[in-house]
Design a protein around this motif. Structure first.
Motif, PDB file in Angstrom:
ATOM      1  N   GLU A   1      -3.149   5.327 -11.673  1.00  0.00           N
ATOM      2  CA  GLU A   1      -1.996   4.753 -11.726  1.00  0.00           C
ATOM      3  C   GLU A   1      -0.669   5.421 -11.135  1.00  0.00           C
ATOM      4  O   GLU A   1      -0.473   6.593 -11.242  1.00  0.00           O
ATOM      5  N   CYS A   2       0.274   4.718 -10.716  1.00  0.00           N
ATOM      6  CA  CYS A   2       1.559   5.095 -10.255  1.00  0.00           C
ATOM      7  C   CYS A   2       2.413   4.950 -11.472  1.00  0.00           C
ATOM      8  O   CYS A   2       2.058   4.332 -12.558  1.00  0.00           O
ATOM      9  N   GLU A   3       3.904   5.197 -11.357  1.00  0.00           N
ATOM     10  CA  GLU A   3       4.606   5.242 -12.478  1.00  0.00           C
ATOM     11  C   GLU A   3       4.804   3.702 -12.626  1.00  0.00           C
ATOM     12  O   GLU A   3       5.583   3.559 -13.778  1.00  0.00           O
TER      13      GLU A   3
ATOM     14  N   MET B   1      -4.802   0.865 -11.345  1.00  0.00           N
ATOM     15  CA  MET B   1      -4.838   2.066 -10.819  1.00  0.00           C
ATOM     16  C   MET B   1      -5.232   1.904  -9.306  1.00  0.00           C
ATOM     17  O   MET B   1      -6.090   1.247  -8.796  1.00  0.00           O
ATOM     18  N   HIS B   2      -4.654   2.824  -8.564  1.00  0.00           N
ATOM     19  CA  HIS B   2      -4.689   2.796  -6.982  1.00  0.00           C
ATOM     20  C   HIS B   2      -6.115   3.157  -6.679  1.00  0.00           C
ATOM     21  O   HIS B   2      -6.119   4.291  -7.032  1.00  0.00           O
ATOM     22  N   ILE B   3      -6.863   2.570  -6.040  1.00  0.00           N
ATOM     23  CA  ILE B   3      -7.947   3.209  -5.553  1.00  0.00           C
ATOM     24  C   ILE B   3      -7.876   3.920  -4.377  1.00  0.00           C
ATOM     25  O   ILE B   3      -7.451   3.213  -3.321  1.00  0.00           O
TER      26      ILE B   3
ATOM     27  N   THR C   1       0.835  -5.841  -2.610  1.00  0.00           N
ATOM     28  CA  THR C   1       1.395  -4.548  -2.287  1.00  0.00           C
ATOM     29  C   THR C   1       2.059  -4.135  -3.746  1.00  0.00           C
ATOM     30  O   THR C   1       2.772  -4.798  -4.199  1.00  0.00           O
ATOM     31  N   CYS C   2       1.839  -2.904  -4.149  1.00  0.00           N
ATOM     32  CA  CYS C   2       2.604  -2.299  -5.513  1.00  0.00           C
ATOM     33  C   CYS C   2       4.238  -1.887  -5.102  1.00  0.00           C
ATOM     34  O   CYS C   2       4.616  -1.834  -3.970  1.00  0.00           O
ATOM     35  N   TRP C   3       4.889  -2.134  -6.128  1.00  0.00           N
ATOM     36  CA  TRP C   3       6.454  -1.722  -6.012  1.00  0.00           C
ATOM     37  C   TRP C   3       6.470  -0.193  -5.534  1.00  0.00           C
ATOM     38  O   TRP C   3       7.493   0.059  -4.804  1.00  0.00           O
ATOM     39  N   CYS C   4       5.563   0.495  -5.651  1.00  0.00           N
ATOM     40  CA  CYS C   4       5.724   1.808  -5.259  1.00  0.00           C
ATOM     41  C   CYS C   4       5.419   1.993  -3.765  1.00  0.00           C
ATOM     42  O   CYS C   4       5.806   3.299  -3.380  1.00  0.00           O
ATOM     43  N   GLY C   5       5.153   1.165  -3.121  1.00  0.00           N
ATOM     44  CA  GLY C   5       5.073   1.085  -1.662  1.00  0.00           C
ATOM     45  C   GLY C   5       3.661   1.357  -1.236  1.00  0.00           C
ATOM     46  O   GLY C   5       3.230   1.328   0.027  1.00  0.00           O
ATOM     47  N   ARG C   6       2.631   1.767  -2.081  1.00  0.00           N
ATOM     48  CA  ARG C   6       1.248   2.253  -1.710  1.00  0.00           C
ATOM     49  C   ARG C   6       0.798   0.737  -1.413  1.00  0.00           C
ATOM     50  O   ARG C   6       0.721  -0.123  -2.147  1.00  0.00           O
ATOM     51  N   THR C   7      -0.283   0.732  -0.339  1.00  0.00           N
ATOM     52  CA  THR C   7      -0.952  -0.468  -0.016  1.00  0.00           C
ATOM     53  C   THR C   7      -2.293  -0.470  -0.734  1.00  0.00           C
ATOM     54  O   THR C   7      -2.962  -1.374  -0.567  1.00  0.00           O
TER      55      THR C   7
HETATM   56 ZN   LIG Z   1       1.937   1.585  -7.350  1.00  0.00          ZN
END
Ligand SMILES: [Zn+2]
Length: 433
Positions: free
Chosen positions: A248-250, A255-257, A310-316
């Motif tokens: 997981e990001c914050e 959970m980003h795979i 896309t997540c708020w954290c910017g990870r795709t």
């Molecule tokens: Zn994220």
């Protein structure tokens, strides 16, 4: 907010898929050439690496199961000679032999990088003091997190498991700021703090990375409140690599795979068909870069759902939900897949429900019926009929919304469901002759 490897973690999907395709084809070729088990399975299914024209062709390849690993114990699934293997881990089998996994030098480097990504996503930096309370040994948890944290530049305390009071003393004196352990051990630490008359503020902890067992959102809230930390979830399994498959990001919204190293699929555990994006089902993982121990369509038995937005954290990178049980526990009621843990989640959220319940499956003519017997506290059990009926209908509505089918709810007296070795027998299936 930091991202360890922005080029990889924020890649456009078309670029990512091109990379996946190339590495998948190489993996399939190497697995076929070097592992007799894969060769046999591919021949039986009538497929070869050349049949992979598009990523979706992966669904034509056979699955790999824990049973395959058992049959090829200890080194039969290795795709390189042992002289190229620099580390061996294994997972404890609940029955019979454990499964053995190996890593080349490149595999260890990739593993370390992925754990560094995962820990950075949770907010760990070079300034952190990382307290690793997983047991060091054949289990992948401790070593995986250990090297990832070192790569970030954090200070690692390899305390290992056990002796909670000593752990607390070390955390106080060495000023540990990040805690790595199972979520249940985090609560054990909280219990010990209570018993020692200490508050969470006696520690410097600010973040926790918890994995190696499934845990609910309720448990997360409890850990966060009692230890005063941000509690993040991560996912991995030794057969596929160990921790660092996903984290997981914050924002804690799945959970980003790390898809440049693993391809996830969601299948129906009964029919084994690949399900469309967003469906709940069994997670299947294929490794893309592993040299010593490639896994083709490994059936994890973990039940989850994938989110591609896309997540708020910017990870795709795709996000997987917290796992909710194992496919071995799945029930099929009126053609709908039901997991006892889904029912448990609903009941936990209703005030007055005790954590003991029993599911009774039966048949009315040709129709399946599901009755959920719930222990309730005495206030509700001895309440007037009208209030009881309202309570039942509220629980039934919530269950219907979660399960997608109607279940009858029956309230039972506290402690009336028989316990076996402290645990209630959850499912009674009367449908079978
Ligand atoms: Zn994220």
């Amino acid at each position: 907010m930091r991202i360890w490897d922005p080029d990889r973690e924020c890649m456009a999907r078309d670029k990512l898929e091109t990379l996946q395709f190339e590495n998948l084809r190489t993996t399939l070729e190497r697995a076929y050439r070097n592992v007799p088990c894969y060769q046999k399975k591919f021949l039986e299914a009538g497929v070869s690496a050349k049949d992979l024209q598009h990523l979706s062709d992966l669904s034509r390849f056979p699955f790999t199961t824990k049973e395959d690993l058992r049959l090829n114990y200890p080194y039969g699934m290795f795709a390189v000679p042992l002289r190229e293997v620099v580390r061996i881990h294994s997972s404890s089998g609940t029955t019979g032999k454990p499964t053995v996994v190996g890593y080349t030098r490149n595999d260890l480097n990739n593993w370390t990088e992925l754990v560094a990504r995962m820990m950075t996503a949770a907010g760990v930096t070079a300034d952190d003091i990382v307290h690793i309370a997983f047991g060091y040994g054949l289990f992948t948890g401790a070593f995986g997190l250990h090297y990832g944290a070192e790569r970030i530049g954090a200070s690692v305390i390899p305390i290992s498991s056990g002796n909670t009071e000593k752990q607390i003393m070390i955390m106080q004196d060495y000023q540990s700021s990040a805690l790595v352990c199972t979520p249940s051990y985090a609560l054990t630490i909280a219990d010990h703090l209570d018993r020692m008359g200490l508050g969470a503020d006696s520690l410097k902890l600010r973040v926790g990375l918890f994995g190696a067992e499934p845990w609910s959102e309720e448990m997360r809230r409890e850990i966060e409140t009692r230890l005063g930390i941000l509690a993040t979830d991560n996912f991995g399994l030794s057969e596929v690599m160990g921790p660092g498959v996903a984290g997981e990001c914050e924002y804690k919204c799945g959970m980003h795979i790390f898809e440049d190293h693993f391809i996830p699929e969601i299948i129906d555990p009964e029919t084994c068909e690949v399900l469309p994006p967003g469906s709940m089902g069994e997670l299947v993982l294929t490794t893309l870069t592993k040299e010593a121990f490639p896994m083709i369509r490994y059936r994890t038995r973990d039940i989850t759902r994938l989110h591609y937005d896309t997540c708020w954290c910017g990870r795709t990178l795709v996000r997987m939900e917290k796992t909710c049980g194992r496919s071995d526990d799945m029930l099929i009621v009126k053609g709908v897949n039901v997991f006892p843990t889904q029912i448990e989640e609903v009941l936990f959220q209703v005030e007055g429900c005790e954590p003991h319940y029993q599911l009774v499956l039966d048949r009315d003519g040709h129709m399946d019926t599901l009755e959920v017997q719930v222990e309730v506290n005495e206030t509700i059990f001895f309440d007037e009929m009208k209030k009881q009926r309202e309570f039942v209908s509220m629980v039934e509505k919530r269950l219907a919304a979660t399960l997608g089918l109607r279940a009858r709810v029956k309230l039972v007296e506290p402690s009336s469901i028989p316990r076996h070795e402290g645990k209630a027998k959850r499912v009674i299936d009367r449908r079978k002759p």
